[in-house]
Design an enzyme around this catalytic site. Structure first.
Site, mmCIF file in Angstrom:
data_model
loop_
_atom_site.group_PDB
_atom_site.id
_atom_site.type_symbol
_atom_site.label_atom_id
_atom_site.label_comp_id
_atom_site.label_asym_id
_atom_site.label_seq_id
_atom_site.Cartn_x
_atom_site.Cartn_y
_atom_site.Cartn_z
ATOM 1 C CG HIS A 14 12.901 -50.636 39.385
ATOM 2 N ND1 HIS A 14 14.238 -50.394 39.499
ATOM 3 C CD2 HIS A 14 12.283 -49.684 40.128
ATOM 4 C CE1 HIS A 14 14.428 -49.329 40.276
ATOM 5 N NE2 HIS A 14 13.256 -48.881 40.666
ATOM 6 C CG HIS A 63 11.001 -45.174 39.116
ATOM 7 N ND1 HIS A 63 12.063 -44.352 39.391
ATOM 8 C CD2 HIS A 63 11.103 -46.208 39.989
ATOM 9 C CE1 HIS A 63 12.780 -44.869 40.371
ATOM 10 N NE2 HIS A 63 12.214 -46.001 40.761
ATOM 11 C CD GLU A 64 8.347 -48.630 41.260
ATOM 12 O OE1 GLU A 64 8.970 -49.711 41.282
ATOM 13 O OE2 GLU A 64 8.659 -47.646 41.965
ATOM 14 C CG ASP A 90 15.360 -47.454 43.039
ATOM 15 O OD1 ASP A 90 14.928 -48.554 43.442
ATOM 16 O OD2 ASP A 90 14.680 -46.649 42.388
HETATM 17 ZN ZN LIG Z 1 12.899 -47.415 42.095
#
Ligand SMILES: [Zn+2]
Length: 401
Positions: free
Chosen positions: A79, A75-76, A186
């Site tokens: 980003h 997930h990171e 987010d």
């Molecule tokens: Zn996030």
């Protein structure tokens, strides 16, 4: 989650990775040049779960936790890789017990921030979809049937629940939870970015942070068991993180906003004394005592050749006495700026950090127009802030920029 960090001055060389604020974390991997670190509290959590259930479920739980946190890292990375595509520097990804944080240098522009924020949860959507496909074709129960079975159990996850079901639930939760419009999570970043495109970042941040803090309060009340049933310490920690994170980002945005668009020329002082290359320290001391100026440009043949600061003057007097020359003790490392350069560049530079002034001239051969010191830049910003506050109270909340 992703957080912009503004701690690295533009003109400063990046410290070698591994040097900055990682005394509480251990690097475990590096992807696309981004160090991935485990915070020590996360290691404690792993150890605690492993030891408290040693021999029975402990190991399985540690396995599940590693699985979940792999999804958090992905997930990171979602980003981070999008941020890198837009040209931002990602300092690191740190894993905490409540989740991961990707630190992006500088606050991205609204359109970029929108896609950077969406990219994280999007990764979990893809993972969840892949798990669901696997269940559909390789196991007897589909994803939908398993989720229904779980809700019928009253959401009670038992030790018999298969790991793929748990990972599916984790990824769905990661998406839903992160997309809450609770800035700086987010969903809140997406909200801020969309608002910022319409009404400017300063106002958008104030609104998003307000909503974020309100949701944080609700989460806190749920976490404490005052709203709903069942307390959750984890939720309380996340609520605090969101609450203070929102406040911090609002404060940072406000100071950025005061600095925004201020040119060096507006903040510089025009009335100042200079010294000549051949002046003695005695003369310099007299000039220092005569006014409040602390730094003196030293001129030779119409050109600035150095700057003598109060500290250098005192050091010179102590070492060589008052008949020594200014040229011996002055600093020859001078920064020049033109009046239209952003003041922000100076304030974030290493020059401001060591309190050295910047000299202003029209162009490379132009005459000296003025000088900006850290003190008068701060004074200028304070006055600007007061003017803005007055404007705000005069025209309701309708700030014009
Ligand atoms: Zn996030």
């Amino acid at each position: 989650m992703s957080l912009p960090v503004n701690t690295s001055p533009k003109n400063n060389n990046h410290p070698e990775e591994g040097d900055t604020n990682n005394s509480w974390s251990v690097r475990i991997a590096k992807v696309s040049g981004i160090p991935i670190r485990l915070h020590f509290t996360f290691i404690l959590l792993l150890a605690f779960i492993g030891i408290s259930g040693w021999g029975s479920t402990g190991l399985a739980q540690v396995g599940l936790l590693i699985g979940v946190f792999t999804c958090v890292v992905l997930h990171e990375l979602g980003h981070s890789l999008v941020a890198q595509r837009y040209g931002y520097v990602v300092r690191d990804i740190v894993l905490y017990p409540i989740g991961g944080v990707a630190s992006i240098e500088q606050t991205p522009r609204p359109r970029h921030e929108l896609w950077i924020a969406v990219a994280g949860p999007a990764v979990n959507v893809v993972i969840a979809a892949l798990i669901a496909l696997y269940m559909q074709f390789f196991t007897p129960d589909s994803a939908w049937e398993r989720l229904q079975a779980l809700t019928q159990q009253g959401r009670a996850v038992t030790t018999g629940t298969p790991i793929e079901t748990l990972l599916l639930v984790s990824n769905i939760s990661l998406v839903l939870f992160n997309m809450l419009p609770a800035f700086p999570m987010d969903g809140g970043r997406v909200l801020r970015a969309v608002l910022a495109i319409k009404i400017g970042r300063a106002k958008a941040t104030r609104i998003a942070a307000g909503i974020g803090q309100f949701i944080a309060l609700l989460l806190g009340l749920v976490g404490l068991g005052i709203l709903g049933n069942g307390a959750s310490p984890m939720l309380v920690i996340i609520a605090l993180f969101v609450y203070f994170g929102a406040g911090q980002e609002r404060a940072a945005e406000e100071s950025r906003d005061v600095m925004a668009d201020a040119p060096v020329g507006e903040a510089m002082m025009r009335d100042f004394a200079t010294l000549a290359h051949g002046d003695t320290l005695k003369h310099a001391a007299d000039v220092l005592l005569a006014g409040s100026q602390q730094d003196f440009p030293v001129v030779a043949g119409g050109e600035v050749v150095g700057i003598l600061s109060r500290t250098q003057l005192l050091r010179g007097l102590a070492r060589d006495g008052d008949s020594a020359y200014v040229a011996t003790f002055m600093d020859r490392d001078i920064t020049f700026a033109t009046p239209n350069e952003p003041l922000e560049d100076y304030l974030l530079s290493s020059h401001a950090l060591r309190r050295a002034p910047v000299l202003v001239r029209e162009n490379a051969n132009g005459e000296l127009l003025g000088m900006v010191t850290l003190e008068n830049a701060m004074e200028f910003l304070t006055l600007r802030q007061i003017a803005r506050l007055r404007e705000d109270s005069d025209s309701g909340d309708d700030r014009k920029r």
